[in-house]
Each structure stands twice: as C-alpha cells, then as structure tokens.
Design a protein around this motif. Structure first.
Motif, short mmCIF file in Angstrom:
data_model
loop_
_atom_site.label_atom_id
_atom_site.label_comp_id
_atom_site.label_asym_id
_atom_site.label_seq_id
_atom_site.Cartn_x
_atom_site.Cartn_y
_atom_site.Cartn_z
N ARG A 21 0.98 -1.54 0.22
CA ARG A 21 0.23 0.06 0.33
C ARG A 21 0.92 1.41 0.09
O ARG A 21 0.19 2.48 -0.81
N HIS A 22 1.99 1.18 0.57
CA HIS A 22 3.05 2.54 0.70
C HIS A 22 3.88 2.34 -0.47
O HIS A 22 3.67 3.56 -1.41
N GLU A 24 2.33 1.84 -2.74
CA GLU A 24 0.73 2.32 -4.19
C GLU A 24 0.92 3.75 -3.69
O GLU A 24 -0.43 3.83 -4.22
N ILE A 25 1.14 4.04 -2.81
CA ILE A 25 0.71 5.57 -2.25
C ILE A 25 -0.26 5.96 -2.84
O ILE A 25 -0.03 6.49 -4.24
N TRP A 26 -1.18 6.96 -2.76
CA TRP A 26 -2.22 7.76 -3.61
C TRP A 26 -0.99 9.20 -4.00
O TRP A 26 -0.59 9.98 -2.65
N PRO A 27 -1.58 9.40 -4.97
CA PRO A 27 -0.90 11.10 -4.44
C PRO A 27 -1.18 11.82 -4.92
O PRO A 27 -0.46 12.94 -4.04
N GLU A 28 -2.30 11.40 -4.68
CA GLU A 28 -3.01 13.27 -4.01
C GLU A 28 -2.83 12.93 -2.47
O GLU A 28 -2.97 14.51 -1.68
N MET A 29 -2.18 12.19 -1.71
CA MET A 29 -1.52 11.36 -0.21
C MET A 29 -0.48 12.54 -0.75
O MET A 29 -0.56 13.52 0.76
N ILE A 72 -8.05 13.43 2.71
CA ILE A 72 -7.40 12.45 2.45
C ILE A 72 -6.28 11.78 3.62
O ILE A 72 -6.16 10.48 3.15
N LYS A 75 -9.27 9.21 5.34
CA LYS A 75 -9.42 8.48 4.02
C LYS A 75 -7.98 7.35 4.33
O LYS A 75 -8.25 6.25 4.34
N TRP A 76 -7.15 7.98 4.42
CA TRP A 76 -5.65 6.89 4.45
C TRP A 76 -5.69 6.27 5.23
O TRP A 76 -5.54 5.47 5.57
#
Length: 104
Positions: A21-22, A24-29, A72, A75-76
């Motif tokens: 998951r890290h 693939e961390i979300w760009p917005e995060m 965000i 959500k994370w």
C-alpha cells in the motif's frame, strides 16, 4: 526544518500488504503531505517485533498537525486500519520519540 521520529505497529500477518500500500501511495496523499510541510519521510519495519519506525522532516509543527484533519488523511487512515494498531479515530497508535543525537 524539524526532525520527528515515531514508532507504530503493524500486524504480523500484514507486513507485505502494508509495504504494498505504501509502494502504491495515492499521489493526492503525497501532495497533501508536502502541502503540510513534510519532507524526507521514511518508514522502516522490524519484522521480528512488527514495529514500524517513522522518520519525517517537517517545516512547522502546527502546520503538520493540521494534516490529520484533511479528508485524504482521514481516508488513508481508514484504508490502513485493517493492517495496524489504531486509535478510535482510525489514526495509527503512535509513540513519538525524542531526538537525542543528530549529525549532518
């Protein structure tokens, strides 16, 4: 720049998923972390104890503390809750460490 170190705990059977998951961390995060003054952020895993050691450099403590209230981030935390020890608000159980030595 202020350096922060902290410890969290991941469940023994969730090491691989935590890392995935890290990776693939979300760009917005990542954007939000940077907006809140975070730089040079690393998390290390001790597989024997399931402990995570986090290191981050921040611009300002007050600005950094506001990160927890962002949508965000909330959500994370919810996304990561099944993998690690968390508080009732889904935030990771975290032990802040005191810096006792630093060398550039």
């Amino acid at each position: 720049m202020k350096r922060k170190g902290f410890i969290m705990k991941v469940y023994a059977d969730k090491h691989e998923e935590y890392e995935k998951r890290h990776n693939e961390i979300w760009p917005e995060m990542v954007e939000e972390l940077r907006r809140h003054g975070a730089r040079n952020y690393s998390i290390f895993l001790d597989k024997d104890t399931n402990q995570l050691f986090g290191y981050i450099e921040i611009e300002d403590e007050e600005k950094w503390n506001q990160m927890a209230q962002t949508a965000i981030n909330q959500k994370w935390w919810e996304f990561m809750k099944p993998l690690m020890e968390t508080n009732p608000d889904n935030s990771p159980v975290t032990v802040d460490l005191t810096e006792v030595f630093h060398m550039d």
